[in-house]
Write an enzyme that holds these catalytic residues in place. Structure first.
Site, mmCIF file in Angstrom:
data_model
loop_
_atom_site.group_PDB
_atom_site.id
_atom_site.type_symbol
_atom_site.label_atom_id
_atom_site.label_comp_id
_atom_site.label_asym_id
_atom_site.label_seq_id
_atom_site.Cartn_x
_atom_site.Cartn_y
_atom_site.Cartn_z
ATOM 1 N N ALA A 45 -27.613 -17.035 2.902
ATOM 2 C CA ALA A 45 -27.888 -15.616 2.681
ATOM 3 C C ALA A 45 -29.338 -15.287 3.011
ATOM 4 O O ALA A 45 -29.626 -14.295 3.693
ATOM 5 C CB ALA A 45 -27.576 -15.242 1.230
ATOM 6 N N TYR A 46 -30.245 -16.117 2.532
ATOM 7 C CA TYR A 46 -31.671 -15.909 2.812
ATOM 8 C C TYR A 46 -31.929 -16.012 4.315
ATOM 9 O O TYR A 46 -32.623 -15.167 4.900
ATOM 10 C CB TYR A 46 -32.495 -16.950 2.049
ATOM 11 C CG TYR A 46 -33.985 -16.789 2.198
ATOM 12 C CD1 TYR A 46 -34.673 -15.835 1.458
ATOM 13 C CD2 TYR A 46 -34.703 -17.593 3.078
ATOM 14 C CE1 TYR A 46 -36.049 -15.693 1.590
ATOM 15 C CE2 TYR A 46 -36.078 -17.458 3.207
ATOM 16 C CZ TYR A 46 -36.742 -16.510 2.461
ATOM 17 O OH TYR A 46 -38.099 -16.366 2.607
ATOM 18 N N SER A 47 -31.372 -17.036 4.946
ATOM 19 C CA SER A 47 -31.579 -17.234 6.382
ATOM 20 C C SER A 47 -31.050 -16.050 7.177
ATOM 21 O O SER A 47 -31.712 -15.562 8.098
ATOM 22 C CB SER A 47 -30.889 -18.526 6.837
ATOM 23 O OG SER A 47 -31.419 -19.659 6.174
ATOM 24 N N SER A 93 -30.519 -12.965 6.122
ATOM 25 C CA SER A 93 -31.286 -11.738 5.871
ATOM 26 C C SER A 93 -32.599 -11.742 6.644
ATOM 27 O O SER A 93 -33.015 -10.708 7.187
ATOM 28 C CB SER A 93 -31.553 -11.582 4.368
ATOM 29 O OG SER A 93 -32.413 -12.593 3.872
ATOM 30 N N LYS A 94 -33.258 -12.897 6.710
ATOM 31 C CA LYS A 94 -34.521 -12.972 7.433
ATOM 32 C C LYS A 94 -34.305 -12.911 8.943
ATOM 33 O O LYS A 94 -35.161 -12.378 9.675
ATOM 34 C CB LYS A 94 -35.273 -14.247 7.046
ATOM 35 C CG LYS A 94 -35.784 -14.246 5.603
ATOM 36 C CD LYS A 94 -36.748 -13.087 5.337
ATOM 37 C CE LYS A 94 -37.400 -13.192 3.971
ATOM 38 N NZ LYS A 94 -38.385 -12.119 3.716
#
Length: 247
Positions: free
Chosen positions: A153-155, A157-158
């Site tokens: 999710a973090y990857s 989104s970034k």
């Protein structure tokens, strides 16, 4: 041999830093204020108690477009212009395999990291366009380029922030507004205290320089991107990875 810090003059500039009350955001706020900018921090958290932080704070939820728009209008009414927008607010979330993610948390990560950047840019860009000038710096992550296991999710989104930066940079290329992104690898902040020493050691081992980044190094890059020394860079992604990045 030691090198002197670059000297910038941001007197008269109004800078918004989202998530600027701690960690990387606090360092960015301090650096811009040191150079003379009037810094306004948009954050939900209270500012840390530090004599080095000289900025005003407005309680803003970057996931709420109405909150962002209200803050933008308050600032424009009181200052008349917004010169720098630093999108730093972020949320890492859990480190778990994709199929084990809580759906609500996945959405929260994307809401803060990607939608938050969209909301702030959407509200601030019209004023910058009317002024014919402005600088937007989006703090992304090397995870958005490489993809970090158990942080999908973090990857994702970034990675979205990087694509948004490139798209908006092209849109505003002839408007006097430069839009760029930073993609740091692991940076030494209190967030690392939540991780196991083994995980931190793994991150350090991936860096050819063999160390973590420092918040001051991120802040220096932001200062240059906001300065008059940066004139032909827009829609670009700048790595801060100690040589780890491969493209």
């Amino acid at each position: 041999m030691s090198y002197a810090q670059a000297d910038y003059n941001f007197q008269g500039a109004v800078a918004v830093v989202t998530g600027g009350t701690g960690g990387i955001g606090a360092a960015i706020s301090a650096r811009l204020a040191q150079a003379g900018a009037e810094v306004i921090c948009w954050d939900l958290k209270p500012a840390v108690d530090s004599p080095h932080l000289q900025y005003a704070q407005d309680t803003v939820d970057v996931t709420d477009p109405a909150s962002v728009e209200a803050a933008t209008q308050r600032l424009l009414a009181s200052r008349g212009h917004i010169d720098f927008l630093i999108n730093n607010a972020g949320y890492a979330g859990s480190t778990v395999p994709l199929d084990e993610y809580d759906v609500a948390e996945w959405h929260r990560i994307v809401e803060v990291n990607l939608m938050g950047v969209f909301h702030t840019c959407r509200s601030v860009v019209p004023a910058m366009r009317a002024a014919g000038q402005g600088r937007i710096v989006n703090i992304a992550s090397l995870a958005g380029k490489e993809g970090t296991p158990n942080a999908s999710a973090y990857s994702a989104s970034k990675a979205g922030v990087l694509a948004l930066t490139k798209s908006l940079g092209k849109e505003l290329a002839n408007a006097g507004i430069l839009v760029n992104a930073l993609a740091p690898a692991a940076v030494k902040t209190t967030l690392l205290e939540q991780m196991s020493p083994a995980h931190v050691a793994t991150m350090i081992s991936k860096s050819p320089m063999g160390r973590l980044g420092y918040v001051e190094e991120v802040a220096e890059m932001v200062a240059w991107l906001c300065s008059g020394s940066c004139t032909f860079n827009t829609g670009a992604v700048f790595d801060l990875s100690g040589g780890r990045a491969t493209y």
